[in-house]
Design a protein around this motif. Sequence first.
Motif, PDB file in Angstrom:
ATOM      1  N   CYS A  99       0.854  -1.186   0.000  1.00  0.00           N
ATOM      2  CA  CYS A  99       0.000   0.000   0.000  1.00  0.00           C
ATOM      3  C   CYS A  99       0.892   1.239   0.000  1.00  0.00           C
ATOM      4  O   CYS A  99       1.824   1.327   0.792  1.00  0.00           O
ATOM      5  CB  CYS A  99      -0.882  -0.012   1.246  1.00  0.00           C
ATOM      6  N   CYS A 145       0.558   2.714   3.796  1.00  0.00           N
ATOM      7  CA  CYS A 145       0.950   2.011   5.026  1.00  0.00           C
ATOM      8  C   CYS A 145       1.802   0.772   4.780  1.00  0.00           C
ATOM      9  O   CYS A 145       2.294   0.167   5.726  1.00  0.00           O
ATOM     10  CB  CYS A 145      -0.287   1.636   5.839  1.00  0.00           C
ATOM     11  N   CYS A 148      -6.429  -1.584  -0.071  1.00  0.00           N
ATOM     12  CA  CYS A 148      -5.621  -1.883   1.105  1.00  0.00           C
ATOM     13  C   CYS A 148      -6.575  -2.292   2.225  1.00  0.00           C
ATOM     14  O   CYS A 148      -7.428  -1.500   2.630  1.00  0.00           O
ATOM     15  CB  CYS A 148      -4.817  -0.650   1.516  1.00  0.00           C
ATOM     16  N   CYS A 192      -6.152   0.421   5.148  1.00  0.00           N
ATOM     17  CA  CYS A 192      -6.591   1.816   4.917  1.00  0.00           C
ATOM     18  C   CYS A 192      -8.054   1.870   4.445  1.00  0.00           C
ATOM     19  O   CYS A 192      -8.681   2.926   4.535  1.00  0.00           O
ATOM     20  CB  CYS A 192      -5.718   2.492   3.869  1.00  0.00           C
TER      21      CYS A 192
HETATM   22 ZN    ZN Z   1      -2.773   0.979   3.532  1.00  0.00          ZN
END
Ligand code: ZN
Length: 267
Positions: A238, A241, A258, A261
């Motif tokens: 991602c 993150c 993701c 997220c």
């Molecule tokens: Zn993420």
Amino acid sequence: MPELPDVEAVVQRIRPHVVGRKILEVEVLSPRTVRHPAPALFARLLSNKKVQAIRRRGKYIVFEIDDGRILVIHLRMTGDLVVESRGTRVDPHTRLTFLLEGGKELRFVDARRLGHAHLLHPEEINLLKGFSTLGPEPLASEFTLAAFRRRLRGRKGMLKSLLLRQDFIAGLGNIYADEVLFQAGLSPMRRVEELRPQEEKALFEAIRRCLREAVRNLLRRGEPGGELIPVREEDAPCPRCGTPLEMRRVSGRSSYYCPRCQPLPAR
Ligand SMILES: [Zn+2]
């Protein structure tokens, strides 16, 4: 596949070369690209006509011709419109050429030949399936958060499926729908009917921001700072993150997201 930002960039790029110019001659290199009327008539009707305006509607490019007709081109998977000087090398995938007064040529290049052109009277627009039912333009000033909320009322199902519907919002396709959902922090499988007001707002803002930035970046392509949308793949990290991205098919289209997220609410 060209989506709203790609088509908008094409329109902005060719506009200064085309608007106000007369089309002197049309060459149909691929008859099947011309869907209406018959190719020979198409070429004849457009010859010696002036282009008064050019605009985008959803993923369609609309040329207003000075006889009241409109020329509507859809790029589909691989189509592109380019302006070149007459006599320069012609790409072997060129399907239509429009010789313009002043010596330039507008060329419709389309490797897979899925794109198409229609020359219509405005009242014939229903011949173009999907055009008359197009939803609002997401970058238009009338497209406000309140208008977006009104359109969401009564809708059900997965969010990604709704964003892909051209009669809901015009111009989003698979790539930008994924990007919008990522920027809004919403799962593609999220149920539309369960969105909270804050999430509706985040979604609305992500649609506008993502598309506006994409148009700007596409117009800057080839220049420093003209970065395009990152290509998403399963298991790629991602961009925010680092969690490996996941893929699900929604409405038959691959959706990358993701799981951290863009979480689904716990049941
Ligand atoms: Zn993420």
